[in-house]
Scaffold this motif. Sequence first.
Motif, mmCIF file in Angstrom:
data_model
loop_
_atom_site.group_PDB
_atom_site.id
_atom_site.type_symbol
_atom_site.label_atom_id
_atom_site.label_comp_id
_atom_site.label_asym_id
_atom_site.label_seq_id
_atom_site.Cartn_x
_atom_site.Cartn_y
_atom_site.Cartn_z
ATOM 1 N N GLY A 1 -7.494 3.377 0.215
ATOM 2 C CA GLY A 1 -8.439 4.204 -0.531
ATOM 3 C C GLY A 1 -9.556 3.338 -1.057
ATOM 4 N N LYS A 2 -10.369 3.945 -1.903
ATOM 5 C CA LYS A 2 -11.474 3.206 -2.492
ATOM 6 C C LYS A 2 -10.929 2.069 -3.346
ATOM 7 N N GLU A 3 -9.874 2.365 -4.067
ATOM 8 C CA GLU A 3 -9.382 1.356 -4.999
ATOM 9 C C GLU A 3 -7.886 1.248 -4.984
ATOM 10 N N SER A 4 -7.321 1.443 -3.818
ATOM 11 C CA SER A 4 -5.874 1.308 -3.734
ATOM 12 C C SER A 4 -5.458 1.019 -2.302
ATOM 13 N N LYS B 1 1.675 3.747 -3.741
ATOM 14 C CA LYS B 1 0.253 3.495 -3.974
ATOM 15 C C LYS B 1 0.082 2.332 -4.931
ATOM 16 N N SER C 1 6.268 11.350 -2.822
ATOM 17 C CA SER C 1 6.641 11.859 -1.511
ATOM 18 C C SER C 1 5.491 11.619 -0.534
ATOM 19 N N TYR C 2 5.859 11.517 0.734
ATOM 20 C CA TYR C 2 4.905 11.140 1.765
ATOM 21 C C TYR C 2 4.775 12.263 2.773
ATOM 22 N N LEU C 3 3.560 12.574 3.140
ATOM 23 C CA LEU C 3 3.363 13.548 4.220
ATOM 24 C C LEU C 3 2.784 12.803 5.407
ATOM 25 N N GLU D 1 -5.894 12.532 6.696
ATOM 26 C CA GLU D 1 -6.837 13.160 5.778
ATOM 27 C C GLU D 1 -7.622 14.211 6.564
ATOM 28 N N ASN E 1 -9.232 13.623 0.220
ATOM 29 C CA ASN E 1 -8.056 13.674 -0.638
ATOM 30 C C ASN E 1 -7.121 14.841 -0.337
ATOM 31 N N ASP F 1 -4.311 11.986 -4.750
ATOM 32 C CA ASP F 1 -5.312 11.210 -5.474
ATOM 33 C C ASP F 1 -5.727 11.878 -6.790
HETATM 34 N N1 LIG Z 1 1.528 10.897 -0.609
HETATM 35 C C1 LIG Z 1 0.844 10.513 0.461
HETATM 36 N N2 LIG Z 1 1.232 10.912 1.689
HETATM 37 C C2 LIG Z 1 0.536 10.510 2.772
HETATM 38 N N3 LIG Z 1 -0.557 9.727 2.741
HETATM 39 C C3 LIG Z 1 -1.011 9.305 1.547
HETATM 40 C C4 LIG Z 1 -0.333 9.684 0.345
HETATM 41 N N4 LIG Z 1 -0.998 9.125 -0.690
HETATM 42 C C5 LIG Z 1 -2.034 8.450 -0.155
HETATM 43 N N5 LIG Z 1 -2.049 8.539 1.181
HETATM 44 C C6 LIG Z 1 -3.018 7.906 2.089
HETATM 45 O O1 LIG Z 1 -3.642 6.805 1.439
HETATM 46 C C7 LIG Z 1 -5.038 7.009 1.268
HETATM 47 C C8 LIG Z 1 -5.502 6.502 -0.084
HETATM 48 O O2 LIG Z 1 -4.844 7.220 -1.120
HETATM 49 P P1 LIG Z 1 -5.626 7.823 -2.350
HETATM 50 O O3 LIG Z 1 -6.642 8.799 -1.888
HETATM 51 O O4 LIG Z 1 -4.610 8.312 -3.314
HETATM 52 O O5 LIG Z 1 -6.323 6.513 -2.923
HETATM 53 P P2 LIG Z 1 -7.794 6.184 -3.399
HETATM 54 O O6 LIG Z 1 -8.794 7.002 -2.706
HETATM 55 O O7 LIG Z 1 -7.920 4.718 -3.434
HETATM 56 O O8 LIG Z 1 -7.624 6.661 -4.854
HETATM 57 P P3 LIG Z 1 -8.465 6.422 -6.151
HETATM 58 O O9 LIG Z 1 -9.719 7.219 -5.977
HETATM 59 O O10 LIG Z 1 -7.554 6.982 -7.182
HETATM 60 O O11 LIG Z 1 -8.651 4.964 -6.280
HETATM 61 C C9 LIG Z 1 -5.220 8.493 1.460
HETATM 62 O O12 LIG Z 1 -6.505 8.803 1.896
HETATM 63 C C10 LIG Z 1 -4.134 8.841 2.467
HETATM 64 O O13 LIG Z 1 -4.515 8.539 3.783
#
Ligand SMILES: Nc1ncnc2c1ncn2[C@@H]1O[C@H](COP(=O)(O)OP(=O)(O)OP(=O)(O)O)[C@@H](O)[C@H]1O
Length: 292
Positions: free
Chosen positions: A102-105, A121, A187-189, A193, A232, A245
């Motif tokens: 993600g942007k920050e994870s 995460k 949980s994971y799906l 996206e 998201n 997210d």
């Molecule tokens: N529960 C989940 N099941 C499946 N894929 C996930 C799950 N959580 C996150 N992902 C994958 O990881 C990616 C990044 O997660 P997420 O969008 O939560 O982080 P982020 O954009 O960095 O968040 P933030 O904006 O809070 O920093 C998602 O776009 C998705 O592909």
Amino acid sequence: MEVAKLLTKIDKEDLRILMAIEIGMKRSEFVTVNNIKFYSRYKMEETLFRLKKVHKLGLIIRDSSKHEIAYTLNSKAYDLLALHALVEKNIISQLGPLIGKGKESDVYGCMDDNGNVYAAKFYRMGRTSFKNIKQLRDIIGERGHLSWLYVNRLAAKREYEALEKIYELKLSTPKPIGYNRHIIIMSYLRGKELIYIKNIKNPLKIFKRIIKQLKIIYKKGKMIHGDLGEFNIVVDEKGTILIIDWLQWVSTDHPNANLLLERDIENVCNYFQKKFNIESNIDEIISSFYKN
Ligand SMILES: Nc1ncnc2c1ncn2[C@@H]1O[C@H](COP(=O)(O)OP(=O)(O)OP(=O)(O)O)[C@@H](O)[C@H]1O
Ligand SMILES: [Mg+2]
């Protein structure tokens, strides 16, 4: 992942030294050897021995520019502490591959003892982006020293609590499994996206499902996602969705609640319009949220 391997090389004394630095980092980024000794309650000899070892393992950063040598944890050490705790608590037992960035994870797959697969995460804010830090400032308030450690721990806690709150509604949001420091397990799906989905069988059905869920979350949960869009929402081959997210959620009595809700809805409507040619009346949808 390298950190998972490190877990096997490390003694509980090493962890205690890392935790002593972690405590010291509440006050300042670098923690002096004397303070590390104090927080760990080890003798100086043991403290120095452990510091040398974890430094060699690449877990801490040394500052020898001041008259007293000081150390700070790096993100690998923080990962290690959090993973160790999650394993100890039997929440997970294995870390899998990177499944999302993600942007920050960073999001990894992981597993528990019974073979259940989850998403882990890892929050990584503060070094590359300051966008969310600004938002977190509002939550934390002004504080002199704001360490990345604290920011990421707080972010994980905030998202985890949101997941717990929404989970009660039994909708398509990740089930919270556990968290520690900057890592949340949910949980994971197995899907992609929305933005990466080329074609889905029944986009209208999925569109309606998303709007319906948002409405329940708004009306019953009194929550707004706040950062909703094609990035998201995870969708799998069967058309199962997962709205992820939740860091930036706000409550419906937040001063910008309407603005954020309307932006979320517009993002979803516009995306389905552009990509799947699904026409919708945004104003009508929005006003249906405000009706009892
Ligand atoms: N529960 C989940 N099941 C499946 N894929 C996930 C799950 N959580 C996150 N992902 C994958 O990881 C990616 C990044 O997660 P997420 O969008 O939560 O982080 P982020 O954009 O960095 O968040 P933030 O904006 O809070 O920093 C998602 O776009 C998705 O592909
Ligand atoms: Mg995201």
